[in-house]
Write an enzyme that holds these catalytic residues in place. Structure first.
Site, PDB file in Angstrom:
ATOM      1  N   ARG A  79      33.647  85.235  86.816  1.00 23.39           N
ATOM      2  CA  ARG A  79      34.606  84.949  87.885  1.00 23.39           C
ATOM      3  C   ARG A  79      35.728  84.068  87.350  1.00 23.39           C
ATOM      4  O   ARG A  79      35.492  83.067  86.691  1.00 23.39           O
ATOM      5  CB  ARG A  79      33.888  84.251  89.045  1.00 23.39           C
ATOM      6  CG  ARG A  79      34.781  83.640  90.105  1.00 23.39           C
ATOM      7  CD  ARG A  79      35.136  84.639  91.176  1.00 23.39           C
ATOM      8  NE  ARG A  79      36.025  84.064  92.179  1.00 23.39           N
ATOM      9  CZ  ARG A  79      35.656  83.716  93.400  1.00 23.39           C
ATOM     10  NH1 ARG A  79      34.409  83.880  93.788  1.00 23.39           N
ATOM     11  NH2 ARG A  79      36.533  83.219  94.238  1.00 23.39           N
ATOM     12  N   ARG A  89      37.550  90.573  91.789  1.00 22.92           N
ATOM     13  CA  ARG A  89      36.446  89.654  91.509  1.00 22.92           C
ATOM     14  C   ARG A  89      35.321  90.385  90.787  1.00 22.92           C
ATOM     15  O   ARG A  89      34.910  91.454  91.214  1.00 22.92           O
ATOM     16  CB  ARG A  89      35.833  89.124  92.800  1.00 22.92           C
ATOM     17  CG  ARG A  89      36.788  88.532  93.765  1.00 22.92           C
ATOM     18  CD  ARG A  89      36.717  87.051  93.702  1.00 22.92           C
ATOM     19  NE  ARG A  89      37.229  86.551  94.958  1.00 22.92           N
ATOM     20  CZ  ARG A  89      38.289  85.789  95.081  1.00 22.92           C
ATOM     21  NH1 ARG A  89      38.876  85.432  94.132  1.00 22.92           N
ATOM     22  NH2 ARG A  89      38.746  85.366  96.211  1.00 22.92           N
ATOM     23  N   ASP A  92      31.758  87.562  93.966  1.00 18.82           N
ATOM     24  CA  ASP A  92      32.084  86.593  95.005  1.00 18.82           C
ATOM     25  C   ASP A  92      30.811  86.397  95.817  1.00 18.82           C
ATOM     26  O   ASP A  92      30.258  87.363  96.354  1.00 18.82           O
ATOM     27  CB  ASP A  92      33.215  87.127  95.884  1.00 18.82           C
ATOM     28  CG  ASP A  92      33.699  86.112  96.895  1.00 18.82           C
ATOM     29  OD1 ASP A  92      33.637  84.902  96.614  1.00 18.82           O
ATOM     30  OD2 ASP A  92      34.147  86.532  97.977  1.00 18.82           O
ATOM     31  N   ASP A  94      29.205  84.028  98.900  1.00 21.88           N
ATOM     32  CA  ASP A  94      29.474  83.036  99.938  1.00 21.88           C
ATOM     33  C   ASP A  94      28.191  82.702 100.678  1.00 21.88           C
ATOM     34  O   ASP A  94      27.436  83.602 101.061  1.00 21.88           O
ATOM     35  CB  ASP A  94      30.493  83.585 100.948  1.00 21.88           C
ATOM     36  CG  ASP A  94      31.865  83.782 100.333  1.00 21.88           C
ATOM     37  OD1 ASP A  94      32.295  82.906  99.560  1.00 21.88           O
ATOM     38  OD2 ASP A  94      32.496  84.810 100.629  1.00 21.88           O
TER      39      ASP A  94
END
Length: 167
Positions: A79, A89, A92, A94
């Site tokens: 990343r 990306r 990613d 989250d």
């Protein structure tokens, strides 16, 4: 142990990077609950399609510690954080929700839940989860979502054949 709910996405060799991320999560946290994977258009920029999925895991780390570990995982898988916020990306990840031993959500979910690529996979692994200040379960939120607005295509993580098209 708390239950953490994550969203994972990639649009650079997505199958390879998502498989590597799942392997690293299993190695560190043990068994995972993994949603189906979906292909969706990039949001916020003009770029290759993403593949996204959701994961539930039991974590011994506090939210800030887990978030730091996840950022390290993103970095290990290539990343790049320089440049625009919305960009291609390799990975990613989250942290969407954190549910303590008492069943209460200890942190508010991220605004990405307004998008199909996060809401649908999460609703599939945690359909009865209710977010803070929301009277509706994730399954109910997904059922009410304007699904034609953000089409998703189910995909397998097993076949790398079209990853070359997403670079």
């Amino acid at each position: 142990m708390a239950r953490a709910y994550l969203s994972l996405g990639s649009n650079v060799e997505p199958r390879r990077h998502l498989r590597a991320a799942l392997a690293a999560l299993r190695e560190r946290f043990g068994p995972l609950v993994v949603s189906p994977a979906y292909r969706s258009r990039a949001v916020g920029f003009d770029g290759p399609d993403f593949i996204n999925l959701a994961v539930a895991l039991d974590s011994d780390l506090p939210p800030a510690g887990l978030d730091a570990w996840l950022h390290g995982l993103e970095d290990r898988l290539g990343r790049r954080r320089e440049g625009p916020r919305y960009a291609d990306r390799t990975l990613d990840v989250d942290l969407l929700a954190w549910v303590g031993d008492d069943g209460r959500i200890q942190m508010a979910p991220r605004p990405e839940l307004a998008h199909a690529f996060v809401l649908r996979p999460l609703a599939e692994i945690a359909p009865q989860l209710r977010l803070p200040d929301d009277d509706h379960s994730l399954a109910e939120r997904w059922a009410a979502f304007a699904q034609a607005r953000e089409p998703l295509t189910p995909v397998s993580l097993d076949d790398d054949a079209d990853d070359a098209l997403t670079r």
